[in-house]
Design a protein around this motif. Structure first.
Motif, mmCIF file in Angstrom:
data_model
loop_
_atom_site.group_PDB
_atom_site.id
_atom_site.type_symbol
_atom_site.label_atom_id
_atom_site.label_comp_id
_atom_site.label_asym_id
_atom_site.label_seq_id
_atom_site.Cartn_x
_atom_site.Cartn_y
_atom_site.Cartn_z
ATOM 1 N N ASN A 1 0.803 -1.219 0.000
ATOM 2 C CA ASN A 1 0.000 0.000 0.000
ATOM 3 C C ASN A 1 0.844 1.281 0.000
ATOM 4 O O ASN A 1 0.370 2.332 0.386
ATOM 5 C CB ASN A 1 -1.002 0.005 1.160
ATOM 6 C CG ASN A 1 -2.015 -1.104 1.001
ATOM 7 O OD1 ASN A 1 -2.515 -1.345 -0.090
ATOM 8 N ND2 ASN A 1 -2.304 -1.805 2.085
ATOM 9 N N LEU B 1 1.004 6.214 -13.189
ATOM 10 C CA LEU B 1 0.908 6.047 -11.738
ATOM 11 C C LEU B 1 1.229 7.337 -10.971
ATOM 12 O O LEU B 1 1.253 7.325 -9.744
ATOM 13 C CB LEU B 1 1.843 4.923 -11.279
ATOM 14 C CG LEU B 1 1.523 3.534 -11.828
ATOM 15 C CD1 LEU B 1 2.580 2.528 -11.382
ATOM 16 C CD2 LEU B 1 0.125 3.086 -11.413
ATOM 17 N N VAL C 1 0.679 -2.395 -14.524
ATOM 18 C CA VAL C 1 -0.184 -1.928 -13.435
ATOM 19 C C VAL C 1 -0.921 -3.110 -12.815
ATOM 20 O O VAL C 1 -1.012 -3.223 -11.588
ATOM 21 C CB VAL C 1 -1.167 -0.841 -13.932
ATOM 22 C CG1 VAL C 1 -2.245 -0.547 -12.899
ATOM 23 C CG2 VAL C 1 -0.410 0.430 -14.296
ATOM 24 N N GLU C 2 -1.427 -4.013 -13.640
ATOM 25 C CA GLU C 2 -2.124 -5.201 -13.114
ATOM 26 C C GLU C 2 -1.189 -6.091 -12.309
ATOM 27 O O GLU C 2 -1.583 -6.650 -11.295
ATOM 28 C CB GLU C 2 -2.791 -5.978 -14.248
ATOM 29 C CG GLU C 2 -3.998 -5.274 -14.837
ATOM 30 C CD GLU C 2 -5.034 -4.889 -13.783
ATOM 31 O OE1 GLU C 2 -5.404 -5.742 -12.939
ATOM 32 O OE2 GLU C 2 -5.477 -3.725 -13.786
ATOM 33 N N ARG D 1 -0.649 -4.470 -8.799
ATOM 34 C CA ARG D 1 -1.800 -4.371 -7.876
ATOM 35 C C ARG D 1 -1.697 -5.306 -6.671
ATOM 36 O O ARG D 1 -1.855 -4.854 -5.537
ATOM 37 C CB ARG D 1 -3.106 -4.614 -8.614
ATOM 38 C CG ARG D 1 -3.697 -3.394 -9.213
ATOM 39 C CD ARG D 1 -5.107 -3.659 -9.763
ATOM 40 N NE ARG D 1 -5.345 -2.893 -10.966
ATOM 41 C CZ ARG D 1 -5.534 -1.593 -10.988
ATOM 42 N NH1 ARG D 1 -5.508 -0.902 -9.866
ATOM 43 N NH2 ARG D 1 -5.741 -0.953 -12.116
ATOM 44 N N ASN E 1 1.269 -3.925 -4.394
ATOM 45 C CA ASN E 1 1.217 -2.573 -3.837
ATOM 46 C C ASN E 1 -0.192 -2.084 -3.522
ATOM 47 O O ASN E 1 -0.368 -0.904 -3.262
ATOM 48 C CB ASN E 1 1.893 -1.585 -4.793
ATOM 49 C CG ASN E 1 3.386 -1.769 -4.785
ATOM 50 O OD1 ASN E 1 3.918 -2.570 -5.534
ATOM 51 N ND2 ASN E 1 4.074 -1.048 -3.912
ATOM 52 N N ASP F 1 -4.035 -0.768 -4.005
ATOM 53 C CA ASP F 1 -4.803 -0.012 -4.991
ATOM 54 C C ASP F 1 -3.924 0.993 -5.728
ATOM 55 O O ASP F 1 -3.344 1.880 -5.101
ATOM 56 C CB ASP F 1 -5.952 0.708 -4.293
ATOM 57 C CG ASP F 1 -6.922 1.323 -5.275
ATOM 58 O OD1 ASP F 1 -7.073 0.763 -6.378
ATOM 59 O OD2 ASP F 1 -7.526 2.358 -4.937
ATOM 60 N N LEU F 2 -3.795 0.823 -7.016
ATOM 61 C CA LEU F 2 -3.034 1.756 -7.853
ATOM 62 C C LEU F 2 -3.991 2.547 -8.716
ATOM 63 O O LEU F 2 -5.039 2.052 -9.100
ATOM 64 C CB LEU F 2 -2.038 1.000 -8.736
ATOM 65 C CG LEU F 2 -0.951 0.228 -8.005
ATOM 66 C CD1 LEU F 2 -0.166 -0.629 -8.975
ATOM 67 C CD2 LEU F 2 -0.019 1.176 -7.278
#
Length: 179
Positions: free
Chosen positions: A7, A33, A168-169, A172, A175, A177-178
């Motif tokens: 997070n 991002l 990005v997927e 996720r 990390n 919620d992006l």
């Protein structure tokens, strides 16, 4: 003090041999991002650039201060809680270990492509000091990510925008919620 990466904005190293699209993907990913971005080539001392421009591969002694500077940039971003995206060939496990020494939570996004595809891209690239003649030495030095390394491999066949969405997927679950 170890920082939890869950997070937190990610610290990402977009890695691979010259010509796979590291700069393009890293810039788009940083923009997507809303993270700070750095180009590894900007951290090279002039002697390294001159050596590569002359067609001579860098050795580990040449790379060590460069890698420490990149790791420092990543570590500063992690410490500040801003995250960041940097390009770096990071071809050898040892190089990635140097980066991780300053930023243990770094995620390595390895852009991978076949020799012919990448060679063709290099042949059409302008304004870069890295000659296509050094590509073979980069493939020879490449040590794939190992199971204990945080990261993923993406084939560079899709368009850069698609690679960014795939990245990005992949990030996720690591990390949270992006954007």
């Amino acid at each position: 003090m170890a920082l939890s990466v869950e997070n937190q904005p990610p610290t990402i190293v977009v890695m691979g041999v010259s010509g796979v699209g590291k700069t393009t993907v890293a810039r788009l990913l940083a923009e997507r991002l809303a993270l700070p971005y750095a180009e590894a080539d900007d951290f090279h001392p002039p002697a390294n650039i001159a050596k590569m421009s002359a067609g001579t591969p860098l050795d580990d002694q040449d790379r060590a201060p460069w890698l420490r500077a990149l790791g420092g940039w990543l570590g500063e971003r992690a410490e500040a809680g801003t995250g960041g995206v940097v390009t770096c060939s990071a071809l050898k496990r040892h190089y990635r270990d140097i980066l991780r020494a300053s930023c243990p939570g770094a995620f390595f996004l390895h852009l991978s492509g076949g020799h012919e595809l990448v060679e063709d891209r290099l042949a059409h690239r302008t304004g870069h000091f890295m000659p296509a003649s050094l590509l073979g030495s980069q493939y020879a030095a490449l040590e794939p990510l190992q199971g204990d390394e945080r990261g993923a491999v993406l084939d560079v066949g899709p368009a850069p925008e698609q690679l960014v969405e795939m990245a990005v997927e992949l990030l996720r679950p690591v990390n949270g919620d992006l954007a």
